[in-house]
Scaffold this motif. Structure first.
Motif, PDB file in Angstrom:
ATOM      1  N   VAL A  54      40.201  33.331  47.403  1.00 58.98           N
ATOM      2  CA  VAL A  54      40.342  34.457  46.475  1.00 58.98           C
ATOM      3  C   VAL A  54      40.129  35.777  47.215  1.00 58.98           C
ATOM      4  CG1 VAL A  54      39.271  35.608  44.497  1.00 58.98           C
ATOM      5  CG2 VAL A  54      39.776  33.178  44.384  1.00 58.98           C
ATOM      6  N   GLY A  55      39.116  35.841  48.067  1.00 59.18           N
ATOM      7  CA  GLY A  55      38.897  37.052  48.856  1.00 59.18           C
ATOM      8  C   GLY A  55      40.021  37.293  49.853  1.00 59.18           C
TER       9      GLY A  55
ATOM     10  N   GLU B 188      43.191  36.329  49.577  1.00 55.90           N
ATOM     11  CA  GLU B 188      44.353  36.811  48.824  1.00 55.90           C
ATOM     12  C   GLU B 188      44.227  38.296  48.512  1.00 55.90           C
ATOM     13  OE1 GLU B 188      46.301  34.426  45.537  1.00 55.90           O
ATOM     14  OE2 GLU B 188      44.409  33.341  45.756  1.00 55.90           O
ATOM     15  N   THR B 189      43.053  38.696  48.039  1.00 56.28           N
ATOM     16  CA  THR B 189      42.843  40.083  47.645  1.00 56.28           C
ATOM     17  C   THR B 189      42.977  41.023  48.844  1.00 56.28           C
ATOM     18  OG1 THR B 189      41.286  39.290  45.944  1.00 56.28           O
ATOM     19  CG2 THR B 189      41.285  41.645  46.413  1.00 56.28           C
TER      20      THR B 189
ATOM     21  N   THR C  55      34.716  40.785  49.712  1.00 55.06           N
ATOM     22  CA  THR C  55      35.768  41.128  48.747  1.00 55.06           C
ATOM     23  C   THR C  55      35.782  40.136  47.594  1.00 55.06           C
ATOM     24  OG1 THR C  55      37.140  42.146  50.464  1.00 55.06           O
ATOM     25  CG2 THR C  55      38.254  41.451  48.451  1.00 55.06           C
ATOM     26  N   ALA C  56      35.634  38.842  47.907  1.00 56.86           N
ATOM     27  CA  ALA C  56      35.618  37.817  46.865  1.00 56.86           C
ATOM     28  C   ALA C  56      34.431  37.991  45.922  1.00 56.86           C
ATOM     29  CB  ALA C  56      35.578  36.431  47.500  1.00 56.86           C
TER      30      ALA C  56
ATOM     31  N   PRO D  18      37.672  39.806  41.625  1.00 58.78           N
ATOM     32  CA  PRO D  18      37.963  38.556  42.348  1.00 58.78           C
ATOM     33  C   PRO D  18      36.986  37.437  42.003  1.00 58.78           C
ATOM     34  CG  PRO D  18      38.140  40.425  43.822  1.00 58.78           C
ATOM     35  CD  PRO D  18      37.535  40.941  42.544  1.00 58.78           C
TER      36      PRO D  18
ATOM     37  N   THR E 130      46.741  36.602  38.901  1.00 56.67           N
ATOM     38  CA  THR E 130      47.155  37.305  40.113  1.00 56.67           C
ATOM     39  C   THR E 130      47.523  38.744  39.805  1.00 56.67           C
ATOM     40  OG1 THR E 130      47.996  35.207  40.982  1.00 56.67           O
ATOM     41  CG2 THR E 130      48.663  37.206  42.135  1.00 56.67           C
TER      42      THR E 130
ATOM     43  N   GLN F 244      44.275  40.474  39.819  1.00 51.71           N
ATOM     44  CA  GLN F 244      43.821  40.543  41.207  1.00 51.71           C
ATOM     45  C   GLN F 244      44.613  41.573  42.006  1.00 51.71           C
ATOM     46  OE1 GLN F 244      44.161  36.724  43.059  1.00 51.71           O
ATOM     47  NE2 GLN F 244      42.949  37.264  44.836  1.00 51.71           N
TER      48      GLN F 244
ATOM     49  N   SER G  20      43.447  45.078  43.760  1.00 54.15           N
ATOM     50  CA  SER G  20      43.540  45.166  45.216  1.00 54.15           C
ATOM     51  C   SER G  20      43.995  46.534  45.721  1.00 54.15           C
ATOM     52  CB  SER G  20      44.510  44.096  45.744  1.00 54.15           C
ATOM     53  OG  SER G  20      45.854  44.420  45.432  1.00 54.15           O
TER      54      SER G  20
ATOM     55  N   SER H 208      42.652  47.072  37.293  1.00 52.16           N
ATOM     56  CA  SER H 208      42.942  45.642  37.260  1.00 52.16           C
ATOM     57  C   SER H 208      44.103  45.263  36.347  1.00 52.16           C
ATOM     58  CB  SER H 208      41.693  44.858  36.832  1.00 52.16           C
ATOM     59  OG  SER H 208      40.630  45.094  37.736  1.00 52.16           O
TER      60      SER H 208
END
Length: 248
Positions: free
Chosen positions: A68-69, A71-72, A90-91, A96, A131, A134, A138, A146
């Motif tokens: 998850v982190g 991806e972000t 970040t996660a 996230p 997503t 997310q 990001s 968000s």
């Protein structure tokens, strides 16, 4: 398709891209080994105590947290990030972490129960809105951003992204199966040369090592599948955020 090729370029090109890919493959390899071991448990090749299952579950949870982190960070920088503490930091941020909490039960259900197909369907349906949240986060790592993607997306965008998500999964399985075929084709050639083409000797060798071959095949498949699915998800994430930017 053009955006997906562009995403692959970001993942495999640029400064330190190869070393970063090796780090990602190593982490995916650990998760793949766990998946492979549990698949062999279901096939009665391996055994797993309750304590081992708990350790595996904790490792899978950590892997999900990392992804998850990761991806972000990828959505934020548009390049493959370093595998370091920044990914975990970040996660741990609010949005996230919420996405991680939603996704991890599905991963555990998929791995430790017989309802993996049900979990896959739920995960696929949830992937688009989660997503989107997310991806919005990001941009500036701000919670207020968000839900910004929801204002631009149309119904057809949801449908197209769902189809592409399914296509990514199919493509990951296809790439994995092709890689497995190639690997065992090379191994087969080596064995044929070793036994000088003696079919009877080759057959006896395969029969004598049938269990080891089954285990090796399972582990290699699981490792490659986790890696190809991870790359596929990152490519799909990029497609989603570029769909939003195209609508602006």
């Amino acid at each position: 398709m053009a955006k997906m090729r562009e995403a692959l370029g970001y993942l495999y090109k640029g400064q330190n891209a190869i070393s970063r890919q090796i780090c990602l493959f190593s982490i995916c390899g650990l998760a793949g080994l766990i998946n492979g071991y549990m698949a062999l448990v279901e096939q009665f090749y391996n055994e797993a105590s309750i304590y081992l299952k708990i350790v595996f579950a904790l490792l899978i949870i950590l892997f999900g947290f990392f992804i998850v982190g990761f991806e972000t960070e990828f959505l934020h920088t548009r390049k493959i990030p370093d595998t370091d503490l920044n990914v975990l930091k970040t996660a741990a941020k609010k949005i996230p972490f919420i996405i991680f909490l939603i996704g991890i039960p599905l991963a555990l259900i998929s791995m430790f129960t017989k309802y993996q197909y049900f979990a896959f369907c739920i995960e696929t349906l949830l992937a688009i809105p989660l997503t989107m949240v997310q991806a919005g986060f990001s941009y500036n790592f701000e919670t207020a951003d968000s839900f910004k993607l929801f204002y631009k997306f149309k119904i057809k965008d949801y449908f197209i992204l769902l189809i592409k998500r399914l296509w990514i999964v199919i493509a990951a399985y296809a790439v994995t199966l092709f890689a497995i075929f190639f690997i065992f084709f090379i191994i087969g050639l080596a064995v044929a040369l070793l036994y000088k083409g003696d079919v009877n000797s080759i057959s006896l060798a395969i029969s004598a090592h049938q269990t080891q071959i089954a285990k090796l095949s399972n582990y290699i498949t699981a490792i490659l599948l986790v890696y190809t699915l991870t790359i596929g998800v990152l490519v799909w994430d990029y497609e989603l955020i570029k769909t939003y930017e195209r609508e602006e």
